[in-house]
Design a protein around this motif. Structure first.
Motif, PDB file in Angstrom:
ATOM      1  N   TYR A   8      -6.529   7.366  -8.493  1.00 29.95           N
ATOM      2  CA  TYR A   8      -7.891   7.762  -8.879  1.00 29.95           C
ATOM      3  C   TYR A   8      -8.350   6.950 -10.087  1.00 29.95           C
ATOM      4  CZ  TYR A   8     -11.576  10.628 -10.948  1.00 29.95           C
ATOM      5  OH  TYR A   8     -12.752  11.058 -11.509  1.00 29.95           O
ATOM      6  N   ALA A  43     -10.678   2.694  -2.563  1.00 32.93           N
ATOM      7  CA  ALA A  43     -10.024   3.860  -1.983  1.00 32.93           C
ATOM      8  C   ALA A  43      -9.158   3.443  -0.803  1.00 32.93           C
ATOM      9  CB  ALA A  43     -11.071   4.884  -1.553  1.00 32.93           C
ATOM     10  N   GLU A  44      -9.613   2.429  -0.047  1.00 29.17           N
ATOM     11  CA  GLU A  44      -8.823   1.950   1.083  1.00 29.17           C
ATOM     12  C   GLU A  44      -7.489   1.354   0.598  1.00 29.17           C
ATOM     13  OE1 GLU A  44     -11.956   1.326   0.596  1.00 29.17           O
ATOM     14  OE2 GLU A  44     -12.949   2.350   2.286  1.00 29.17           O
ATOM     15  N   VAL A 104      -5.855   2.273  -1.974  1.00 26.82           N
ATOM     16  CA  VAL A 104      -4.996   3.394  -2.366  1.00 26.82           C
ATOM     17  C   VAL A 104      -4.370   4.020  -1.126  1.00 26.82           C
ATOM     18  CG1 VAL A 104      -4.957   5.691  -3.425  1.00 26.82           C
ATOM     19  CG2 VAL A 104      -6.272   3.835  -4.485  1.00 26.82           C
ATOM     20  N   ASP A 105      -5.158   4.193  -0.062  1.00 30.53           N
ATOM     21  CA  ASP A 105      -4.609   4.782   1.172  1.00 30.53           C
ATOM     22  C   ASP A 105      -3.481   3.908   1.732  1.00 30.53           C
ATOM     23  OD1 ASP A 105      -6.348   6.885   1.019  1.00 30.53           O
ATOM     24  OD2 ASP A 105      -7.864   5.960   2.330  1.00 30.53           O
ATOM     25  N   LEU A 106      -3.713   2.587   1.765  1.00 28.17           N
ATOM     26  CA  LEU A 106      -2.681   1.680   2.257  1.00 28.17           C
ATOM     27  C   LEU A 106      -1.420   1.748   1.379  1.00 28.17           C
ATOM     28  CD1 LEU A 106      -4.858  -1.460   3.154  1.00 28.17           C
ATOM     29  CD2 LEU A 106      -3.652   0.044   4.756  1.00 28.17           C
ATOM     30  N   LEU A 165      -0.411   4.338  -0.449  1.00 25.17           N
ATOM     31  CA  LEU A 165       0.267   5.614  -0.223  1.00 25.17           C
ATOM     32  C   LEU A 165       1.097   5.567   1.055  1.00 25.17           C
ATOM     33  CD1 LEU A 165      -2.570   8.119  -1.241  1.00 25.17           C
ATOM     34  CD2 LEU A 165      -0.378   7.771  -2.412  1.00 25.17           C
ATOM     35  N   GLU A 166       0.538   4.932   2.090  1.00 25.04           N
ATOM     36  CA  GLU A 166       1.282   4.818   3.350  1.00 25.04           C
ATOM     37  C   GLU A 166       2.534   3.962   3.156  1.00 25.04           C
ATOM     38  OE1 GLU A 166       0.636   3.068   7.890  1.00 25.04           O
ATOM     39  OE2 GLU A 166      -1.107   3.363   6.568  1.00 25.04           O
TER      40      GLU A 166
END
Length: 564
Positions: free
Chosen positions: A11, A21-22, A24-26, A28-29
């Motif tokens: 964040y 944000a994309e 961050v999602d990548l 996290l995965e």
């Protein structure tokens, strides 16, 4: 008060416009697959730099951020943090102000390391965040690869030390001892020991490693050591400085080095002894400018100081100081000599070796190689018309007999013995062969002593000693008191202690004690009689100093186990 949870790192990076944000999602995965933390995953994906992640971690934890360009060129030395520890946990000190230490960390979320730093450096620890590579670079710049690279230049020569010719090997080691990296290594070792206020440097070779330890306030602490292969060249350099025989590696040797370190004149006593894996070396550091203490600063309590001063003013007789090696016996005798040193008195000493030079005192160093022993020196001393004689140590019957004769003929004789307590000195003299009637006639008093570590003044906190420790010390339940101990800080290297003071017991030989000596009473009976006559034992004197906040019960028990 409700504690606010820190905002997620992803964040903060999105809010700062560093990543999307994309991203961050990548990340996290990827983190779920690899076990990486999200910051590491973002760096691996190329979405953020190491500096970006470190800056966000600082913001998340409410800490200052130190950019790589703001790192100090040379890191300050904090004795409690070794370079090995700093490299392992990616932390380093960046500023020291008294007891306050500022430490940079690459991972402020590592609670275990942060707690350990607080316990080691004390409550005034301040944290900041810096990139990991900047911290490691600063550590290497201050302590690291430069020194190792310099040492590497002598590795080949050291590896070939054990040739067929003993003479060639010795010549080769002499050449190595003059090489700049070896000179710098020994100088660095002595500098570090002086900075740590160490009394001894221990260099111990083992099969797979070389161990370096410093004795600080009576206890040994491991130090970062050079590679095992440098042992021979290191030993040769030290032996060369001490004017010892480099070629002799099968017999013990003793020597002395005189040098100046940081403007302080140092005497270094060197002892070498052969072991299975090479020569073990101990270097005792004697600071000639600060080691001498006047009698009033030795830690003698009033109940001991007044009768002791009376004994050293006696016109004749014998005064003994007892204790194990390193308990400060010689320092006490020097202080006593300084107290009574006057133009109307002639004072002569026989010592092995002369540790400190006293103005106005004739000091004779023992030299067994030319036949100058304690006994032979004493025979000639009495012809020099002395008033006071100090014998460094009574070791044999011949020395005892001459010392007793000197005391009987109107001289005041000071000397030391290695015994556990004051009463045991009487039986030790008798075991050596001294006649009880002579011992009872000449011995005026016996002072036993130990050195205990002082509580660090900068991190002292109150504490309640355990009932078991008090019982071991012989303290009654009604004598319980709130004492002081050190919490551990940079000033005391996390030990809670800094400096030492003495604890003492003074046995004054009165008529009752003389009667016990004449009938060869055991040491225990002499001790009980002395206590009944008012002698303060080592343990009781230690308890008095613990109540004054000078030391701890654990420290007293450590040095007085046989007296407790």
């Amino acid at each position: 008060m409700t504690r606010v949870a820190p905002r997620p790192l992803g964040y903060l990076l999105v809010a700062a416009g560093v990543v999307t944000a994309e991203n961050v999602d990548l990340a996290l995965e990827r983190a779920r697959r690899t076990g990486e933390r999200i910051g590491e995953a973002l760096v691996a994906l190329g979405a953020a730099s190491v500096d970006d992640v470190a800056r966000a971690l600082a913001t998340q934890r409410g800490l200052a951020y130190l950019a790589r360009d703001d790192m100090p060129s040379t890191l300050p030395v904090v004795k409690a943090l070794s370079p090995k520890y700093m490299r392992q946990y990616t932390v380093c000190p960046v500023a020291v102000d008294g007891a306050a230490v500022t430490v940079a960390t690459a991972d402020p979320t590592d609670v275990l390391v942060i707690d350990e730093l607080r316990q080691t450096l004390g409550p005034e620890l301040a944290l900041c965040v810096a990139p990991a590579d900047a911290i490691l670079t600063a550590i290497e710049r201050t302590w690291g690869v430069g020194a190792a690279t310099a040492l590497q230049r002598i590795v080949a020569g050291v590896a070939g030390q054990d040739g067929d010719g003993e003479e060639d090997s010795a010549a080769h080691l002499r050449d190595l001892a003059f090489e700049a990296p070896v000179v710098r290594l020994v100088n660095h070792l002595i500098d570090e020991a002086v900075a740590a206020e160490a009394s001894d440097i221990h260099i111990e070779p083992f099969e797979s490693q070389l161990r370096i330890r410093f004795r600080v306030d009576g206890l040994l602490y491991d130090q970062e050591a050079p590679p095992r292969r440098l042992q021979a060249s290191l030993a040769s350099r030290i032996k060369l400085m001490a004017e010892l025989n480099i070629a002799e590696r099968r017999l013990p040797q003793d020597g002395r080095i005189r040098l100046t370190v940081h403007g302080r004149r140092m005497d270094v006593r060197v002892s070498t002894i052969p072991t299975v894996h090479g020569e073990s070396i101990v270097m005792r550091l004697l600071d000639r400018s600060s080691v001498f203490l006047p009698l009033e600063r030795l830690g003698l309590g009033r109940a001991t100081a007044e009768p002791f001063e009376h004994l050293i003013q006696r016109p004749h007789g014998m005064l003994l100081v007892t204790g194990p090696t390193g308990s400060g016996k010689t320092t006490t005798l020097y202080a006593a000599l300084d107290k009574i040193n006057a133009p109307e008195r002639k004072i002569i000493t026989v010592e092995d070796p002369v540790e400190y030079q006293l103005v106005g005192v004739n000091q004779i160093p023992v030299n067994p190689r030319i036949g100058l022993s304690f006994a032979s020196g004493l025979r000639h001393i009495v012809r020099q018309d002395p008033d006071v004689i100090m014998i460094g140590e009574i070791r044999d019957l011949e020395t005892v007999e001459i010392a007793i004769q000197a005391a009987l003929t109107g001289h005041l004789v000071f000397s030391t013995l290695h015994t556990n307590d004051a009463a045991s000195a009487v039986t030790r003299l008798q075991d050596m062969g001294a006649e009880p009637y002579l011992v009872s006639s000449v011995v005026n008093g016996i002072l036993a002593q130990r050195l205990v570590r002082r509580v660090c003044a900068q991190c002292r906190v109150p504490y309640e000693p355990s009932t078991g420790d008090l019982a071991a010390l012989g303290v009654a339940q009604g004598e319980r008191a709130t004492l002081a101990r050190g919490a551990g800080c940079a000033a005391c290297r996390g030990t809670g202690y800094r400096g030492r003071t003495g604890i003492y017991e003074l046995l004054r030989v009165n008529d009752d004690i003389r009667s016990l000596i004449l009938r060869r009473a055991p040491a225990g009976e002499i001790r009980r009689q002395a206590v009944d006559a008012g002698m303060l034992t080592l343990a009781r004197d230690g308890w008095t100093k613990a109540r004054e906040g000078l030391t701890t019960v654990e420290e007293i028990l450590r040095v007085t186990q046989e007296e407790a």
